[in-house]
Motif scaffolding. Structure first.
Motif, PDB file in Angstrom:
ATOM      1  N   MET A   1       0.842  -1.181   0.000  1.00  0.00           N
ATOM      2  CA  MET A   1       0.000   0.000   0.000  1.00  0.00           C
ATOM      3  C   MET A   1       0.881   1.235   0.000  1.00  0.00           C
ATOM      4  O   MET A   1       1.857   1.319   0.725  1.00  0.00           O
ATOM      5  N   LEU A   2       0.500   2.200  -0.821  1.00  0.00           N
ATOM      6  CA  LEU A   2       1.221   3.458  -0.921  1.00  0.00           C
ATOM      7  C   LEU A   2       0.473   4.512  -0.105  1.00  0.00           C
ATOM      8  O   LEU A   2      -0.738   4.634  -0.220  1.00  0.00           O
ATOM      9  N   VAL A   3       1.204   5.246   0.697  1.00  0.00           N
ATOM     10  CA  VAL A   3       0.622   6.323   1.491  1.00  0.00           C
ATOM     11  C   VAL A   3       1.186   7.638   0.968  1.00  0.00           C
ATOM     12  O   VAL A   3       2.401   7.776   0.803  1.00  0.00           O
ATOM     13  N   ARG A   4       0.294   8.575   0.697  1.00  0.00           N
ATOM     14  CA  ARG A   4       0.697   9.896   0.217  1.00  0.00           C
ATOM     15  C   ARG A   4       0.418  10.896   1.330  1.00  0.00           C
ATOM     16  O   ARG A   4      -0.706  11.000   1.835  1.00  0.00           O
ATOM     17  N   ILE A   5       1.442  11.621   1.733  1.00  0.00           N
ATOM     18  CA  ILE A   5       1.339  12.630   2.782  1.00  0.00           C
ATOM     19  C   ILE A   5       1.647  13.978   2.143  1.00  0.00           C
ATOM     20  O   ILE A   5       2.682  14.128   1.486  1.00  0.00           O
ATOM     21  N   VAL A   6       0.751  14.926   2.326  1.00  0.00           N
ATOM     22  CA  VAL A   6       0.951  16.261   1.762  1.00  0.00           C
ATOM     23  C   VAL A   6       0.807  17.284   2.889  1.00  0.00           C
ATOM     24  O   VAL A   6      -0.186  17.280   3.615  1.00  0.00           O
ATOM     25  N   LYS A   7       1.816  18.122   3.028  1.00  0.00           N
ATOM     26  CA  LYS A   7       1.823  19.193   4.030  1.00  0.00           C
ATOM     27  C   LYS A   7       1.569  20.514   3.314  1.00  0.00           C
ATOM     28  O   LYS A   7       2.248  20.833   2.334  1.00  0.00           O
ATOM     29  N   MET A   8       0.580  21.264   3.824  1.00  0.00           N
ATOM     30  CA  MET A   8       0.193  22.526   3.192  1.00  0.00           C
ATOM     31  C   MET A   8       0.055  23.607   4.247  1.00  0.00           C
ATOM     32  O   MET A   8      -0.479  23.359   5.319  1.00  0.00           O
ATOM     33  N   GLY A   9       0.515  24.796   3.923  1.00  0.00           N
ATOM     34  CA  GLY A   9       0.374  25.946   4.810  1.00  0.00           C
ATOM     35  C   GLY A   9      -0.459  27.022   4.139  1.00  0.00           C
ATOM     36  O   GLY A   9      -0.282  27.298   2.948  1.00  0.00           O
ATOM     37  N   PHE A  10      -1.363  27.625   4.904  1.00  0.00           N
ATOM     38  CA  PHE A  10      -2.279  28.619   4.362  1.00  0.00           C
ATOM     39  C   PHE A  10      -2.228  29.901   5.177  1.00  0.00           C
ATOM     40  O   PHE A  10      -2.061  29.870   6.397  1.00  0.00           O
ATOM     41  N   ALA A  11      -2.434  31.014   4.506  1.00  0.00           N
ATOM     42  CA  ALA A  11      -2.646  32.275   5.207  1.00  0.00           C
ATOM     43  C   ALA A  11      -3.960  32.152   5.982  1.00  0.00           C
ATOM     44  O   ALA A  11      -4.900  31.493   5.507  1.00  0.00           O
TER      45      ALA A  11
ATOM     46  N   PHE B   1      -1.884  22.152   7.409  1.00  0.00           N
ATOM     47  CA  PHE B   1      -2.761  21.000   7.250  1.00  0.00           C
ATOM     48  C   PHE B   1      -1.982  19.893   6.568  1.00  0.00           C
ATOM     49  O   PHE B   1      -1.041  20.143   5.815  1.00  0.00           O
ATOM     50  N   PHE B   2      -2.407  18.672   6.835  1.00  0.00           N
ATOM     51  CA  PHE B   2      -1.779  17.493   6.254  1.00  0.00           C
ATOM     52  C   PHE B   2      -2.872  16.575   5.728  1.00  0.00           C
ATOM     53  O   PHE B   2      -3.860  16.331   6.432  1.00  0.00           O
ATOM     54  N   THR B   3      -2.711  16.100   4.515  1.00  0.00           N
ATOM     55  CA  THR B   3      -3.599  15.043   4.038  1.00  0.00           C
ATOM     56  C   THR B   3      -2.809  13.743   4.012  1.00  0.00           C
ATOM     57  O   THR B   3      -1.619  13.724   3.678  1.00  0.00           O
ATOM     58  N   TYR B   4      -3.476  12.691   4.440  1.00  0.00           N
ATOM     59  CA  TYR B   4      -2.957  11.335   4.338  1.00  0.00           C
ATOM     60  C   TYR B   4      -3.927  10.583   3.454  1.00  0.00           C
ATOM     61  O   TYR B   4      -5.128  10.565   3.737  1.00  0.00           O
ATOM     62  N   SER B   5      -3.424   9.997   2.392  1.00  0.00           N
ATOM     63  CA  SER B   5      -4.282   9.176   1.549  1.00  0.00           C
ATOM     64  C   SER B   5      -3.574   7.857   1.285  1.00  0.00           C
ATOM     65  O   SER B   5      -2.359   7.818   1.092  1.00  0.00           O
ATOM     66  N   TYR B   6      -4.353   6.797   1.332  1.00  0.00           N
ATOM     67  CA  TYR B   6      -3.835   5.455   1.083  1.00  0.00           C
ATOM     68  C   TYR B   6      -4.295   5.033  -0.305  1.00  0.00           C
ATOM     69  O   TYR B   6      -5.481   5.166  -0.635  1.00  0.00           O
ATOM     70  N   TRP B   7      -3.369   4.526  -1.084  1.00  0.00           N
ATOM     71  CA  TRP B   7      -3.631   4.113  -2.458  1.00  0.00           C
ATOM     72  C   TRP B   7      -3.226   2.666  -2.644  1.00  0.00           C
ATOM     73  O   TRP B   7      -2.241   2.216  -2.059  1.00  0.00           O
ATOM     74  N   GLN B   8      -3.962   1.952  -3.465  1.00  0.00           N
ATOM     75  CA  GLN B   8      -3.672   0.539  -3.696  1.00  0.00           C
ATOM     76  C   GLN B   8      -2.268   0.337  -4.236  1.00  0.00           C
ATOM     77  O   GLN B   8      -1.600  -0.637  -3.902  1.00  0.00           O
TER      78      GLN B   8
END
Length: 98
Positions: A1-11, A50-57
């Motif tokens: 399983m592949l996990v995608r982690i994205v870190k984002m900063g917003f005003a 904010f961080f998104t975690y998504s799991y991909w097949q």
């Protein structure tokens, strides 16, 4: 399983716009073929992050999403809100107690 982690900063003034966009699209992203899980986290110490975690097949499923009209639309509305450069990692899930 592949996990995608994205870190984002917003005003601060862009956070509600980001959250509304996420709310409008989260079920479509989660329902995209190959997506097993989608989560959104907010920083405790820095509430503008904010961080998104998504799991991909697999990697191909993630690439299919990244090349989709869904991703292009969501990302176009998101990237204009950043106050810092986003960071992203693809990692393999080695173990989980869940």
């Amino acid at each position: 399983m592949l996990v995608r982690i994205v870190k984002m900063g917003f005003a601060p003034e862009n956070i509600d716009t980001f959250l509304n966009n996420f709310e409008e699209n989260k079920l479509r992203i989660r329902g995209f073929e190959g997506c097993e899980l989608l989560e959104l986290y907010r920083g405790k110490d820095n509430t503008n992050q904010f961080f998104t975690y998504s799991y991909w097949q697999n990697e191909q499923a993630l690439e299919n999403y990244r090349n989709s009209e869904l991703f292009k639309g969501v990302w176009a509305k998101t990237k204009i809100l950043f106050n810092e450069k986003p960071e992203a990692w693809s990692v393999d899930k080695e173990w989980s107690s869940v």
